[in-house]
Scaffold this motif. Structure first.
Motif, PDB file in Angstrom:
ATOM      1  N   GLY A  86       0.795  -1.221   0.000  1.00 18.10           N
ATOM      2  CA  GLY A  86       0.000   0.000   0.000  1.00 18.10           C
ATOM      3  C   GLY A  86       0.823   1.264   0.000  1.00 18.10           C
ATOM      4  O   GLY A  86       0.288   2.344  -0.283  1.00 18.10           O
ATOM      5  N   PHE A  87       2.115   1.189   0.309  1.00 17.13           N
ATOM      6  CA  PHE A  87       2.954   2.387   0.267  1.00 17.13           C
ATOM      7  C   PHE A  87       2.958   2.926  -1.158  1.00 17.13           C
ATOM      8  O   PHE A  87       3.235   2.198  -2.109  1.00 17.13           O
ATOM      9  N   GLU A  88       2.689   4.219  -1.292  1.00 16.53           N
ATOM     10  CA  GLU A  88       2.591   4.826  -2.616  1.00 16.53           C
ATOM     11  C   GLU A  88       3.930   5.417  -3.032  1.00 16.53           C
ATOM     12  O   GLU A  88       4.658   5.988  -2.220  1.00 16.53           O
ATOM     13  N   THR A  89       4.250   5.290  -4.301  1.00 14.89           N
ATOM     14  CA  THR A  89       5.499   5.813  -4.836  1.00 14.89           C
ATOM     15  C   THR A  89       5.266   7.184  -5.475  1.00 14.89           C
ATOM     16  O   THR A  89       4.124   7.618  -5.655  1.00 14.89           O
ATOM     17  N   VAL A  90       6.348   7.841  -5.850  1.00 15.36           N
ATOM     18  CA  VAL A  90       6.238   9.178  -6.416  1.00 15.36           C
ATOM     19  C   VAL A  90       5.528   9.177  -7.764  1.00 15.36           C
ATOM     20  O   VAL A  90       4.982  10.211  -8.183  1.00 15.36           O
ATOM     21  N   ASP A  91       5.511   8.034  -8.460  1.00 11.50           N
ATOM     22  CA  ASP A  91       4.836   7.976  -9.755  1.00 11.50           C
ATOM     23  C   ASP A  91       3.416   7.418  -9.658  1.00 11.50           C
ATOM     24  O   ASP A  91       2.801   7.096 -10.672  1.00 11.50           O
ATOM     25  N   GLY A  92       2.899   7.308  -8.424  1.00 11.02           N
ATOM     26  CA  GLY A  92       1.504   6.925  -8.239  1.00 11.02           C
ATOM     27  C   GLY A  92       1.242   5.443  -8.129  1.00 11.02           C
ATOM     28  O   GLY A  92       0.094   5.026  -7.923  1.00 11.02           O
TER      29      GLY A  92
ATOM     30  N   LEU B 262      12.820   1.026   0.100  1.00  9.46           N
ATOM     31  CA  LEU B 262      11.745   1.955  -0.235  1.00  9.46           C
ATOM     32  C   LEU B 262      12.245   3.052  -1.180  1.00  9.46           C
ATOM     33  O   LEU B 262      11.522   3.479  -2.087  1.00  9.46           O
ATOM     34  N   THR B 263      13.486   3.492  -0.984  1.00 13.22           N
ATOM     35  CA  THR B 263      14.074   4.469  -1.904  1.00 13.22           C
ATOM     36  C   THR B 263      14.177   3.881  -3.303  1.00 13.22           C
ATOM     37  O   THR B 263      13.837   4.529  -4.304  1.00 13.22           O
ATOM     38  N   ALA B 264      14.634   2.639  -3.394  1.00 11.87           N
ATOM     39  CA  ALA B 264      14.780   1.975  -4.695  1.00 11.87           C
ATOM     40  C   ALA B 264      13.446   1.830  -5.409  1.00 11.87           C
ATOM     41  O   ALA B 264      13.379   1.898  -6.645  1.00 11.87           O
TER      42      ALA B 264
ATOM     43  N   GLU C  23      10.610  10.311   0.585  1.00 12.98           N
ATOM     44  CA  GLU C  23      11.390  10.305   1.818  1.00 12.98           C
ATOM     45  C   GLU C  23      10.526  10.519   3.053  1.00 12.98           C
ATOM     46  O   GLU C  23      10.794   9.921   4.099  1.00 12.98           O
ATOM     47  N   ASP C  24       9.470  11.355   2.955  1.00 16.12           N
ATOM     48  CA  ASP C  24       8.647  11.591   4.139  1.00 16.12           C
ATOM     49  C   ASP C  24       7.920  10.322   4.574  1.00 16.12           C
ATOM     50  O   ASP C  24       7.730  10.080   5.772  1.00 16.12           O
TER      51      ASP C  24
ATOM     52  N   GLU D  18       8.363   8.230   8.060  1.00 16.06           N
ATOM     53  CA  GLU D  18       7.179   7.888   8.837  1.00 16.06           C
ATOM     54  C   GLU D  18       7.166   6.407   9.195  1.00 16.06           C
ATOM     55  O   GLU D  18       6.866   6.019  10.330  1.00 16.06           O
ATOM     56  N   ASP D  19       7.493   5.572   8.210  1.00 16.13           N
ATOM     57  CA  ASP D  19       7.568   4.133   8.466  1.00 16.13           C
ATOM     58  C   ASP D  19       8.662   3.829   9.477  1.00 16.13           C
ATOM     59  O   ASP D  19       8.481   3.006  10.391  1.00 16.13           O
ATOM     60  N   TYR D  20       9.801   4.487   9.337  1.00 23.99           N
ATOM     61  CA  TYR D  20      10.949   4.229  10.215  1.00 23.99           C
ATOM     62  C   TYR D  20      10.618   4.498  11.677  1.00 23.99           C
ATOM     63  O   TYR D  20      10.898   3.660  12.551  1.00 23.99           O
ATOM     64  N   VAL D  21      10.012   5.656  11.979  1.00 22.44           N
ATOM     65  CA  VAL D  21       9.759   6.013  13.387  1.00 22.44           C
ATOM     66  C   VAL D  21       8.542   5.290  13.956  1.00 22.44           C
ATOM     67  O   VAL D  21       8.335   5.289  15.182  1.00 22.44           O
ATOM     68  N   LYS D  22       7.757   4.634  13.103  1.00 25.07           N
ATOM     69  CA  LYS D  22       6.549   3.958  13.583  1.00 25.07           C
ATOM     70  C   LYS D  22       6.885   2.829  14.546  1.00 25.07           C
ATOM     71  O   LYS D  22       6.056   2.448  15.385  1.00 25.07           O
TER      72      LYS D  22
END
Length: 273
Positions: free
Chosen positions: A20-26, A176-178, A183-184, A188-192
């Motif tokens: 469900g994580f959305e990428t920059v290209d939708g 996730l970067t790949a 980045e936001d 968010e995932d990291y600090v969760k």
């Protein structure tokens, strides 16, 4: 705000589906394909059933050291491939079997170390994170992790360390970067993780501080909390250090992790929809 998909389990508190994580290209990460977690030692039979039947778990990648996994081994799960892929070697971790077996003395050493007036827990943790991505061995192990992902044709792959916050945190941020996640959302995932391990950490810190009173206790608590939780500064120090070494995270993925354009597109094709 990104919805974080925690998998509700009986014995595990920090197991999450990145679906469900959305990428920059939708596009979005496919559900039931990428799972980050803490160690699996406390998984119940019902937990295993849920992971294998509902999430179709096929591969487990263990980021811990040999000493760590020997003390709290993963359960053997029929039909699930287990891959030992330690991100740090024993020397880097400062772990030996003797130290692991003498936890009382190790705890005394830790408490003495963090109680010194000049101890800065944020700087200490940032240094650990920076060393992870500066170490050639660790980068090679993360490269192997991506190679495993590129061979995962069906079902879910789950990767974990002990708490599922530091080594897993760095590996997940790179992944996730790949995939093109902003980045936001990565932060968010990291600090969760802090929400999921709060109760467990309170019990652990309470036990470590038992018998300690007065000003010393007040000095030790924030340092312990800083070590057993995560802060955005920790993972941001990783991005900064990678930039210093490789120029950018993108360049690190290409030159050090081996994700050329073809492999990166393959990764996206496999895990995005």
């Amino acid at each position: 705000m990104q919805e974080i998909q925690r998998i509700e389990l009986e014995g595990l508190v920090n197991t999450r589906d990145l679906g469900g994580f959305e990428t920059v290209d939708g596009r979005k990460i496919r559900p039931g394909r990428l799972i980050r977690s803490g160690e699996l030692y406390d998984a119940t039979s019902e937990d295993i059933k849920k992971l294998t039947q509902q999430y179709h778990l096929k591969t487990i990648v263990d980021f811990r050291t040999e000493t760590e996994r020997a003390g709290r081994p993963d359960p053997d799960i029929e039909g699930v491939r287990y891959i030992f892929n330690p991100i740090l070697n024993e020397e880097t971790m400062g772990i030996t079997r003797e130290k692991e077996n003498d936890k009382k003395d190790g705890l005394k050493e830790l408490m003495k170390f963090i109680s010194t007036p000049d101890f800065d827990v944020v700087r200490y943790m940032e240094d650990i994170y920076e060393r992870i991505v500066s170490d050639a061995y660790s980068i090679e192990q993360y490269k192997k992790f991506f190679d495993i992902l590129l061979c995962q044709n069906d079902g879910a792959v789950l990767w974990h360390c002990s708490a599922g916050k530091d080594r897993v945190g760095v590996g997940t941020a790179l992944l996730l970067t790949a995939l093109g996640v902003p980045e936001d959302v990565i932060l968010e995932d990291y600090v969760k993780v802090n929400d999921y391990v709060r109760d467990k950490n309170e019990r652990m810190i309470g036990g470590m501080l038992s018998g300690i009173e007065g000003p010393e206790k007040e000095i030790l608590r924030p340092s312990l909390e800083g070590m057993f939780t995560v802060r955005k500064e920790y993972i941001q120090s990783v991005f900064k250090r990678i930039g210093e070494i490789y120029g950018s995270v993108e360049q690190c993925l290409e030159t050090a992790i081996g994700l050329d354009n073809e492999k990166r597109e393959q990764l996206k094709k496999m895990y995005l929809c």
